[in-house]
Design an enzyme around this catalytic site. Structure first.
Site, short mmCIF file in Angstrom:
data_model
loop_
_atom_site.label_atom_id
_atom_site.label_comp_id
_atom_site.label_asym_id
_atom_site.label_seq_id
_atom_site.Cartn_x
_atom_site.Cartn_y
_atom_site.Cartn_z
N LYS A 374 0.84 -1.20 0.00
CA LYS A 374 0.00 0.00 0.00
C LYS A 374 0.88 1.25 0.00
O LYS A 374 1.97 1.26 0.56
CB LYS A 374 -0.92 -0.03 1.23
CG LYS A 374 -2.06 0.97 1.21
CD LYS A 374 -2.96 0.74 2.41
CE LYS A 374 -4.11 1.75 2.47
NZ LYS A 374 -5.00 1.51 3.63
N SER A 461 -9.83 1.70 2.80
CA SER A 461 -8.94 2.47 1.96
C SER A 461 -7.92 1.62 1.21
O SER A 461 -7.19 2.11 0.36
CB SER A 461 -8.18 3.48 2.83
OG SER A 461 -7.40 2.80 3.81
N SER A 485 -10.33 -1.06 6.90
CA SER A 485 -9.79 -0.73 5.58
C SER A 485 -9.14 -1.91 4.87
O SER A 485 -8.78 -1.80 3.71
CB SER A 485 -8.75 0.40 5.70
OG SER A 485 -9.37 1.58 6.16
#
Length: 819
Positions: A374, A461, A485
């Site tokens: 990420k 996210s 997330s």
């Protein structure tokens, strides 16, 4: 002076369906009650009750309930489709590229009607395999298939038919008559395939139940070919239909011989495809084959592309090629990867890993796997932008501890993946390079034919991580889980998302959003893959003060045994002795009917595995969303104040003074959602609101922790709760839905007409575990019968009890494959 509100009463609170008293007697009775008749396939019964009378807002007609919510929304200045297109075509390298407007969709309508299911399980229809043409399947009346055999052809020697035929086929053709010719040909096929399997043990194990099915299909084809020829000869009167006549027997023998030749040609074509996969496995040594199977599972895209159903393990270099090919093919549409490593470097590292496997010198079972990270994990090789213009060109001077552990284990970095800006979002629409799309329904299709208006959210996210794993761009990916997330994107994309206990994995090198909630998470295709990465990263780190020390880890291991309670001797019921709790507060009105049905089926799967299922209550769950919003925004305001344009990151060109520089820099660098949360968090931390909001939210958080400690039978070493293993009312794990609905359409998530507060409501299932710091995993469990998109179930355990979460999740995963 206006009196300030006494608490966060304006924050959303989920409406919980009213339940009957959760006593064990009524639960036992409810599991035997006859279900109401239904036109659809019956689902297994559950302790989940039907809600009582609907509220006036819920008592609309069935026709109006089916009307899309978007039809009643006020018209936005810019349409959702136009905004989506602007986000998709956003310029990656140009600051100030078009960003997604607005946020999240309208609240979900409360579910209505009878939700009591039956006892059956809905199973996925088996996928049809390609049939191998082993002869003439034409009907006897088809004149187009007629053949004109002359007398010379009948007296022609059979030697021509045996030309190029293997010795085994010649022997069978001469020995057997048409009555058992089909069976003989089937045996030849089975012998050939078994011989191929003997040369490749991994391939043999992976084929499993397909062997008998293929032999039966080939035998049926051979019988059909001979029967059709028999009818054709009889109808055309070329020979008398005398079944004892020598001429007729000779004719059939000639036909059967040609059938064997055709069969072997088909086998040869199939064997070539099998050999291609065999060559991929052959270099691997016998001592390491089991570890390789853990490392490189069969690529679904490769199997679809090759048109074969033969599953095989791949060597690291071939798995890397598959990942790079998927990135080249799908990333331009899905927008999952932002920065990628040079493919030549990835291939070279994968080749070196393959050589280590061949020598049985692999660094770990993960050696050679391609991973995605990420964008909020620091790496020295690639940028760490957090998908924000504030850090558009930032390259960290160090690498995150979690990534260092993976690299030492031989993992290969494939690149950095997209995310919501600084981890703030539920649909991955708040990114400076555009939205991330859900790969479900995309893989295998022509990207030019896809309609952007039908594109679905990948969740947030960590939507980029989930989309990359689900589309086979990488073996697994790292994400960060603050309030769900990792688990929400995993549920939307149909993969596994795991959030370990807070402090298990070091956060050093993870850009902070809310420090007391942020947790390094894992997204993978299977539960075992997640455990593989977890075991490598779950280590002490002196650089992170929130990471558990080795002493604390030893205390947890001593308090929580590694093995589960009593196992059945033959392991047919792996959850014997395990008690699973079903929190009644998660049966909310916003929960879709499809998610509710899948929840019931998951409960039945646990019962079938020997688990005892009990209703439990977490009374303060309804306050979790409000507490999370308050604490998360407050900590975000504090963590993001360092981005001032002086030390690093974006700096505005409007330099009128120090205060103006700060204002312009932060207004230009931060996106709309980040600015909104900073403002809310700053207000929460002001002297006039601190007691009413922040402190009250902390108290609610503690009561939520106490609720979990009260229902778990294993102790929490951090809070000091006591063990109660023998208490039959306490449980080892919890099972809930991961999300209230399946992945929403992106056009329903973007626009000024969408209420931003409702974004948090989609995290209502995942937030409680984050507030309490508990391990939780989302496991795919079939698809929604209405839209065909994945549904996920969530398994939660006591703090530090990851082993129990993995054990229960494996059962859910296994049953989910059968749906």
């Amino acid at each position: 002076m206006t009196k300030r509100p006494s608490g966060p009463a304006a924050l959303p609170v989920p409406k919980i369906r009213k339940q009957a008293p959760a006593d064990s007697a009524k639960f036992t009775k409810s599991s035997t009650t006859k279900p109401a008749p239904s036109a659809s396939k019956a689902e297994p019964k559950s302790i989940l009750k039907k809600p009582l009378r609907a509220t006036p807002a819920e008592s609309t007609s069935s026709a109006s309930s089916k009307t899309p919510a978007s039809s009643s929304k006020p018209k936005a200045t810019m349409s959702g489709a136009a905004l989506l297109k602007a986000n998709t075509n956003a310029n990656r390298s140009t600051p100030g590229a078009t960003k997604a407007k607005g946020i999240i969709r309208q609240p979900i309508m409360a579910s209505r009607g009878d939700v009591t299911g039956g006892q059956g399980r809905k199973r996925r229809a088996p996928v049809e395999e390609k049939e191998i043409n082993s002869g003439d399947d034409s009907d006897s009346d088809n004149d187009g298939e007629d053949e004109k055999d002359s007398d010379e052809e009948e007296e022609e020697s059979d030697a021509d038919d045996f030309e190029g035929m293997p010795a085994a086929a010649k022997k069978v053709s001469k020995k057997h008559t048409e009555e058992n010719m089909a069976e003989a040909m089937s045996k030849i096929l089975g012998s050939t395939l078994r011989k191929a399997d003997a040369s490749t043990p991994i391939l043999a194990r992976s084929r499993g139940a397909e062997r008998k099915l293929e032999e039966e299909k080939m035998e049926a084809k051979a019988k059909k070919a001979i029967t059709n020829e028999k009818k054709r000869l009889a109808n055309k009167d070329r020979v008398k239909p005398d079944y004892t006549g020598m001429e007729y027997e000779k004719k059939l023998r000639k036909v059967a011989t040609r059938g064997v030749v055709q069969l072997f040609n088909a086998i040869k074509a199939q064997q070539k495809a099998t050999d291609d996969l065999t060559e991929k496995v052959r270099p691997i040594t016998a001592n390491s084959k089991d570890k390789v199977a853990n490392l490189t599972k069969a690529s679904f895209l490769d199997l679809l592309k090759s048109g074969t159903k033969v599953a095989a393990a791949y060597t690291p270099d071939l798995a890397a090629d598959d990942s790079l090919e998927s990135i080249n093919r799908y990333n331009k549409y899905l927008n999952a990867f932002v920065d990628t490593v040079d493919p030549a470097i990835v291939k070279e590292q994968a080749k070196e890993a393959t050589q280590r496997w061949q020598k049985n010198q692999q660094k770990s079972p993960l050696d050679g796997a391609v991973l995605g990270y990420k964008m909020n994990f620091c790496t020295t090789d690639l940028r760490t932008t957090c998908s924000s213009d504030m850090l558009a060109d930032f390259k960290a001077p160090y690498t995150a501890t979690a990534i260092e552990h993976l690299e030492k284990a031989g993992a290969i970095m494939g690149g950095k993946v997209n995310m919501d800006e600084f981890g703030m979002g539920s649909y991955n629409i708040f990114s400076n390079i555009g939205v991330v799309k859900n790969p479900c329904g995309v893989i295998g299709k022509d990207l030019n034919t896809l309609d952007d208006a039908e594109a679905r959210s990948a969740g947030g996210s960590s939507g980029g991580s989930a989309s990359a794993v689900a589309s086979n761009m990488c073996f697994a990916a790292l994400g960060s889980d603050t309030g769900g997330s990792v688990r929400l994107p995993a549920a939307y994309c149909g993969i596994v998302g795991f959030k370990p206990s807070y402090g298990r994995i070091s956060r050093w090198g993870l850009v902070a959003y809310a420090s007391s909630l942020d947790t390094v998470g894992i997204l993978s295709r299977t539960v075992d893959d997640s455990k593989l990465l977890y075991d490598i990263m779950a280590k002490e780190d002196v650089k992170d003060s929130t990471c558990l020390t080795q002493t604390q880890r030893d205390q947890i291991a001593k308090a929580i045994p590694d093995s589960t309670p009593t196992q059945s001797p033959n392991n047919s019921k792996p959850l014997t002795g395990v008690r699973i709790g079903i929190p009644q507060e998660f049966n909310i009105a916003e929960l879709s009917h499809s998610s509710l049905i899948r929840w019931r089926m998951g409960i039945q799967a646990l019962k079938d595995s020997g688990a005892t299922v009990l209703p439990v209550s977490l009374p303060n769950t309804k306050l979790a969303v409000g507490a999370y919003v308050t604490l998360g925004t407050a900590e975000a305001s504090s963590n993001l104040q360092r981005y001032d344009g002086i030390r690093y990151g974006h700096q505005s060109e409007k330099i009128d003074g120090k205060d103006e520089l700060y204002s312009h820099t932060r207004s230009e660098g931060f996106g709309k959602e980040v600015r909104r949360r900073i403002l809310v968090g700053t207000y929460v931390l002001t002297s006039g609101s601190f007691d009413n909001y922040f402190l009250r939210a902390q108290k609610i958080r503690q009561t939520i922790r106490n609720d979990f400690d009260r229902i778990f039978c294993r102790p929490n070493s951090i809070t000091g709760s006591e063990a109660a293993e023998q208490d039959p009312t306490r449980v080892h794990a919890l099972l809930t839905p991961t999300s209230a609905t399946t992945a929403p359409k992106l056009i329903d998530c973007i626009g000024d007409q969408v209420d931003p507060i409702n974004a948090f409501m989609d995290d209502m299932m995942t937030i409680p575990a984050s507030l309490a710091g508990l391990p939780a995993m989302s496991v795919p469990f079939g698809v929604c019968s209405e839209d065909g998109f994945p549904v996920g179930l969530q398994v939660m355990g006591q703090y530090g009890d990851e082993d129990m979460v993995f054990k229960v999740a494996r059962v859910i995963e296994a049953r989910g494959k059968d749906i």
